[in-house]
Design an enzyme around this catalytic site. Sequence first.
Site, PDB file in Angstrom:
ATOM      1  N   HIS A 272       0.850  -1.187   0.000  1.00  0.00           N
ATOM      2  CA  HIS A 272       0.000   0.000   0.000  1.00  0.00           C
ATOM      3  C   HIS A 272       0.887   1.240   0.000  1.00  0.00           C
ATOM      4  O   HIS A 272       0.874   2.030   0.928  1.00  0.00           O
ATOM      5  CB  HIS A 272      -0.940  -0.006   1.215  1.00  0.00           C
ATOM      6  CG  HIS A 272      -1.810  -1.233   1.288  1.00  0.00           C
ATOM      7  ND1 HIS A 272      -2.515  -1.598   2.398  1.00  0.00           N
ATOM      8  CD2 HIS A 272      -2.100  -2.177   0.350  1.00  0.00           C
ATOM      9  CE1 HIS A 272      -3.190  -2.722   2.154  1.00  0.00           C
ATOM     10  NE2 HIS A 272      -2.948  -3.101   0.917  1.00  0.00           N
TER      11      HIS A 272
HETATM   12  C1  LIG Z   1       0.002  -9.481  -2.076  1.00  0.00           C
HETATM   13  C2  LIG Z   1      -0.848  -8.265  -2.297  1.00  0.00           C
HETATM   14  C3  LIG Z   1      -2.114  -8.169  -1.700  1.00  0.00           C
HETATM   15  C4  LIG Z   1      -2.899  -7.051  -1.916  1.00  0.00           C
HETATM   16  N1  LIG Z   1      -4.146  -7.004  -1.348  1.00  0.00           N
HETATM   17  C5  LIG Z   1      -4.925  -5.927  -1.548  1.00  0.00           C
HETATM   18  C6  LIG Z   1      -6.232  -5.856  -1.002  1.00  0.00           C
HETATM   19  O1  LIG Z   1      -6.704  -6.784  -0.356  1.00  0.00           O
HETATM   20  N2  LIG Z   1      -6.956  -4.736  -1.191  1.00  0.00           N
HETATM   21  C7  LIG Z   1      -6.495  -3.685  -1.911  1.00  0.00           C
HETATM   22  O2  LIG Z   1      -7.196  -2.693  -2.028  1.00  0.00           O
HETATM   23  N3  LIG Z   1      -5.272  -3.738  -2.470  1.00  0.00           N
HETATM   24  C8  LIG Z   1      -4.484  -4.825  -2.307  1.00  0.00           C
HETATM   25  N4  LIG Z   1      -3.243  -4.881  -2.890  1.00  0.00           N
HETATM   26  C9  LIG Z   1      -2.815  -3.733  -3.708  1.00  0.00           C
HETATM   27  C10 LIG Z   1      -3.352  -3.824  -5.107  1.00  0.00           C
HETATM   28  O3  LIG Z   1      -2.930  -5.006  -5.698  1.00  0.00           O
HETATM   29  C11 LIG Z   1      -2.901  -2.613  -5.904  1.00  0.00           C
HETATM   30  O4  LIG Z   1      -3.383  -1.450  -5.273  1.00  0.00           O
HETATM   31  C12 LIG Z   1      -3.423  -2.593  -7.320  1.00  0.00           C
HETATM   32  O5  LIG Z   1      -3.243  -3.814  -7.959  1.00  0.00           O
HETATM   33  C13 LIG Z   1      -2.729  -1.477  -8.077  1.00  0.00           C
HETATM   34  O6  LIG Z   1      -3.168  -1.447  -9.420  1.00  0.00           O
HETATM   35  P1  LIG Z   1      -2.320  -0.645 -10.486  1.00  0.00           P
HETATM   36  O7  LIG Z   1      -3.022  -0.774 -11.783  1.00  0.00           O
HETATM   37  O8  LIG Z   1      -2.042   0.722  -9.969  1.00  0.00           O
HETATM   38  O9  LIG Z   1      -0.894  -1.343 -10.530  1.00  0.00           O
HETATM   39  P2  LIG Z   1      -0.466  -2.865 -10.827  1.00  0.00           P
HETATM   40  O10 LIG Z   1      -1.529  -3.809 -10.540  1.00  0.00           O
HETATM   41  O11 LIG Z   1       0.832  -3.034 -10.130  1.00  0.00           O
HETATM   42  O12 LIG Z   1      -0.230  -2.872 -12.397  1.00  0.00           O
HETATM   43  C14 LIG Z   1       0.828  -2.213 -12.979  1.00  0.00           C
HETATM   44  C15 LIG Z   1       1.253  -2.961 -14.214  1.00  0.00           C
HETATM   45  O13 LIG Z   1       2.184  -2.164 -14.912  1.00  0.00           O
HETATM   46  C16 LIG Z   1       3.216  -2.970 -15.402  1.00  0.00           C
HETATM   47  N5  LIG Z   1       4.406  -2.131 -15.568  1.00  0.00           N
HETATM   48  C17 LIG Z   1       5.146  -1.538 -14.602  1.00  0.00           C
HETATM   49  N6  LIG Z   1       6.163  -0.874 -15.135  1.00  0.00           N
HETATM   50  C18 LIG Z   1       6.076  -1.021 -16.477  1.00  0.00           C
HETATM   51  C19 LIG Z   1       6.852  -0.545 -17.572  1.00  0.00           C
HETATM   52  N7  LIG Z   1       7.935   0.220 -17.395  1.00  0.00           N
HETATM   53  N8  LIG Z   1       6.458  -0.897 -18.819  1.00  0.00           N
HETATM   54  C20 LIG Z   1       5.381  -1.681 -19.031  1.00  0.00           C
HETATM   55  N9  LIG Z   1       4.630  -2.161 -18.025  1.00  0.00           N
HETATM   56  C21 LIG Z   1       4.963  -1.830 -16.762  1.00  0.00           C
HETATM   57  C22 LIG Z   1       3.391  -4.040 -14.360  1.00  0.00           C
HETATM   58  O14 LIG Z   1       4.006  -5.167 -14.925  1.00  0.00           O
HETATM   59  C23 LIG Z   1       1.962  -4.266 -13.909  1.00  0.00           C
HETATM   60  O15 LIG Z   1       1.348  -5.315 -14.622  1.00  0.00           O
HETATM   61  C24 LIG Z   1      -2.438  -5.995  -2.713  1.00  0.00           C
HETATM   62  C25 LIG Z   1      -1.180  -6.097  -3.320  1.00  0.00           C
HETATM   63  C26 LIG Z   1      -0.399  -7.222  -3.126  1.00  0.00           C
HETATM   64  C27 LIG Z   1       0.913  -7.302  -3.797  1.00  0.00           C
END
Ligand SMILES: Cc1cc2nc3c(=O)[nH]c(=O)nc-3n(C[C@H](O)[C@H](O)[C@H](O)COP(=O)(O)OP(=O)(O)OC[C@H]3O[C@@H](n4cnc5c(N)ncnc54)[C@H](O)[C@@H]3O)c2cc1C
Lengths: 250, 570
Positions: free
Chosen positions: B500
Site C-alpha cells: 500500500h
Molecule cells: C500481495 C498483495 C495483496 C494485496 N491485497 C490488496 C487488497 O486486499 N486490497 C487492496 O485494495 N489492495 C491490495 N493490494 C494492492 C493492489 O494489488 C494494488 O493497489 C493494485 O493492484 C494497483 O493497481 P495498479 O493498476 O495501480 O498497478 P499494478 O496492478 O501493479 O499494475 C501495474 C502494471 O504495470 C506494469 N508495468 C510496470 N512498469 C512497467 C513498464 N515500465 N512498462 C510496461 N509495463 C509496466 C506491471 O508489470 C503491472 O502489470 C495488494 C497487493 C499485493 C501485492
Amino acid sequence: MAEKDKNFSRRDFLKTSGIATGALIGGGIIGGLIGANTNKQDNATDSSSSSGGTKEASSSIRGLTFFKSMADFEVLSQATERIFPEDDLGPGAIGLAVPYFIDNQLAGSYGENSKEYMQAPFAQGEPTQGYQSRLKRNEMFMQGIQLMQEEADSRFKTKFVDLEGEQMDEILTAFQENEIKMRGVESQFFFRLLRQATLEGAYADPIYGGNANMDGWQMKGFPGHQLAYIKDIESEDFVEIKPKSLGMNH
Amino acid sequence: MVTTLEGVDVVTVGVGWTGGIIAAECSKEGLKVVGLERGRERGTADFSMVHDEYRYAVRYELMQDLSKETLTFRNNRKQRALPMRQLGSFLLGVGLGGAGTHWNGQTWRFLPYDFEIKTMTDKKYGANKLSADYTIQDWGITYDELEPYFDRFEKTIGLSGEDKNPFWGKRSSDFPTPPMKKTPILQRFEKAATNLGYSPFMMPSANLSEAYENPDGQKINACQYCGFCERFGCEYGAKTSPEITVVPTAKETGNYDVRFNSNVVEVMKEGDKVTGVRYYDTVTFEEFIQPANVVVLTSYVMNNAKLLMVSNIGQQYDPETGQGSLGKNYAYQILPGATGFFDEQMNTFMGAGALGMTIDDFNGDTFDHGDLDFIHGASLSSTQTGSRPILSNPTPPGTPSWGAEFKKASIENFTRTLSVGGQGASMPHKENFLGLDDTYKDIYGVPLLQLTYNFTDQDRALHSYITEKAAGIVKEMGAKTVAASGEITDYDIVPYQTTHNTGGTIMGADPATSVVNNFLQHWDAENLFVIGAGNFAHNGGYNPTGTVGALAYRCAEGIIRYSREGGSLV
Ligand SMILES: Cc1cc2nc3c(=O)[nH]c(=O)nc-3n(C[C@H](O)[C@H](O)[C@H](O)COP(=O)(O)OP(=O)(O)OC[C@H]3O[C@@H](n4cnc5c(N)ncnc54)[C@H](O)[C@@H]3O)c2cc1C
Ligand code: SF4
C-alpha cells in the site's frame, strides 16, 4: 532434551541411514531409522504410514544436486535437525527430508539468486536496507557450513556432526548472534536464511522434495492442497482433513 | 535503431487495474487503445496448481523479477541509498492483471475525511495540530464528487458487503452482492467488538459471495474459501481481477490490443504535450516508439513516478526547499495490532483473502483527537485469510525462534492463534519522498527510483494507541495470552508489510502542490494522465484499490472528454 540428545547418535544414523548415498528417503524409511536410533522413541515416526504417504516415494532415487561433498551435506543435515528437531509430535528436519529440499533449492534459482538484483556496487548498508551481499545464497550456505565445521574444531576439537546437541546449539547460536565472522555476509543473516530454509523444507508441498510423507503438514494440522472449504468454513468444530499434495492430483 | 509504430488514440503503460479500466472505458467509446505490459499474458487457466505456498507466497512466482528492475532505499537523506535486492516490505506486480491478480480483494472507499483532511483537521483542532513538517493537503476532490465512480468500480467488480458501518461515506446504491459467510472466527471478533461498544461489520470483499455478472457482461464466480488468495491467482475466477473483468471487456470491443514483454522506458514530450512512449521488447531488446494522442501511466506508484522523473516531466520535489511536487508525499502504512493465543483449535487454514470483519471506531476522525498527539487512525480487522504453514509460525512471547521449544509452540499455535490488525494511516512528511538514484540502473540502463522513507512521531503515536485498542479486543475474544505488537522504530524494507505505497504523483487543486488535477491530468502536459495510489496525498486506514479504481473511472471519463474537446479538464 539433553537426555534424548545423547541417545541420538548422529554418527551412527548417518552411517546407516543411506542418506550418504542418497538411496532411500521415503519418509517411512528414514523416519524409521531415526526411531531405531533413538532409544526413547516410541512409534511417533510411524505416523508416516497413517498420513497417506505415497508408496512410490520410498522407491524413488535421491541424490544431491548442489552439494559435492557428503561431509558438507551432513553438517547441513544436523544443523537443520537442531532447528527443527524430531520430538514426540513427529519427525524433525532430517526425517522430513529437509536437507534434500535445501540441496535442491541451492542448485536452482533460489541458490543462484536469479530473481534478485545483483548489480554492483555492493556496500554495507543498515539492517533496514536488507540483503546487500554480493554472495549468492548457495555461496553463503557453503561458507556457513565450512565455518560450522571450523567452529566445531576450534571449540570442541571434533567434527560438527559428532557434537552433542547442545554443542551444536552453541555454535548455531553464535551464528544467530552475529558472533561468527563470515566473509561478505553477516552470520546472523546466514542463520536467518538457514532457519527459514529449514521451515520451508518442513512445510512446502512434498513436490519440492521436503515435507516427506506430508508429515510436516500432518503435525501442524494443515491439509495442504484442498480444492475448497466452502462446506466446512462455517463449522464450529475443528475439522481434521487428510492432507493432500499437488503431486497427488495432477 | 528505434522503430516508430503507427499512432493510436490511447496508450497505457502497464495492464493492471488502472490500465484495464482505462482500456475498457476508452475502447467502448471507440478509441483505439494499446496496453504495453512488460510482463506476460496469464489468466485463470494458469492457476490450476496454485495451492502452492512455496512457489507463490514464498518465492513470489507472480511478482516482479528484481534482477531486471528494483528501487533503492534509505531511511533518511544522510544514508547511502542501496538497492532493494530481494522483495520484502511490498510486492510489486508484473504480468497481465498486475498486482490485481494476486491481491486479497479487501476493497474500501476512503473516508470523506480523507479527501479533505487538511481543511477538516484545521477546522476542528486548529492549524497547529501537526507540525509544519507534515505536508498534509486536501485532494482537490470530495467524497461526494468521487462517489459515482466508487459505485462504478464496485459494480464492475461485484463487491460483496453490507452497509452497516456508521462511519463511512454515504452510498448511492447497495453492495452489488451480499457479504461473505460470517464464520465462527469472525463471530468471535464481532461479539468481542460489540461487547466493547464498537460497530463491527463485514469487510467489503472482492472474493465474491455469489456468482455475479457485471454491467459489462463479465461473469465472476463464487468464492470457494480455498485459503490460497493473497499472493496467488484464483483458479475459480472468483476473485475479481482485471484479466477476468475489464481486460476482456476492452478486448470485446475490437479496439484494444495488449502488447506483452513491452517495457516502457520513456514518455516522449514536445512542448506542452506528450507524443507517445519509448519501449523495449524484453525478449529481443528491440526498441520501439509508440506514438499516441493520449498517454496514460498505469504502471503502479513506483514506475509512474520513475517514468515522469526520467522523462523530465514536472518539477522534482526538493526536501530542502519544499519546492516541486513530483515525488512528494510518499506515504506507506503502519500496522498496529495484537495476536491472541487460544486453547481451542480453530479452522484457521480455511478462508479467503477478504474474509473479515472490521471496525472503524478508531479510523479517520471518528474519535476525538483533541488530547492525542496524532491525527487519523486505523481500521481494525480480524481476517480469516487462510493460514499456511511456512509463513505462519505463531509462538507466544518468550518462545525461542528455533529448536525443540519453537517446534512445539509453533505447531501447537498454528490453529490456535487469531489476530486483530490495524491498517494505520500514514501522514506525509517533508523528509519522506521519491527521487531518482544516481548510482544504480535497471537492465535497460535507466536510473532506479530512490525511496527515502522513515516512520515519524505521528506514526509511532498512532501505532501505540491503536495497538492498545487491538489488544483490548483480542483479550475480549477470550485469548489466554495476548501479544501486542512492539513499538515501531525505523522503517525496515525486509519484512512484508503491505503493498500500500502511496504518493509521489499526488493529485490536487493547485499545480504548485500537486502533479495532476482531479481528473489525473498532468498539469504540465494536458494529454498525459497518471493513475494509481501515487495520486493519494496521504495514506488512509484502508487498502487502496477501491479508491484507485474510483479514480481510474473518473480519469477514463476525463480522457474521453479530452479526446473530444481537448484542453484542460479543470
Ligand atoms: C500481495 C498483495 C495483496 C494485496 N491485497 C490488496 C487488497 O486486499 N486490497 C487492496 O485494495 N489492495 C491490495 N493490494 C494492492 C493492489 O494489488 C494494488 O493497489 C493494485 O493492484 C494497483 O493497481 P495498479 O493498476 O495501480 O498497478 P499494478 O496492478 O501493479 O499494475 C501495474 C502494471 O504495470 C506494469 N508495468 C510496470 N512498469 C512497467 C513498464 N515500465 N512498462 C510496461 N509495463 C509496466 C506491471 O508489470 C503491472 O502489470 C495488494 C497487493 C499485493 C501485492
Ligand atoms: S479464497 Fe476464494 S477468491 Fe480466493 S483464491 Fe480461493 S476461491 Fe478464489
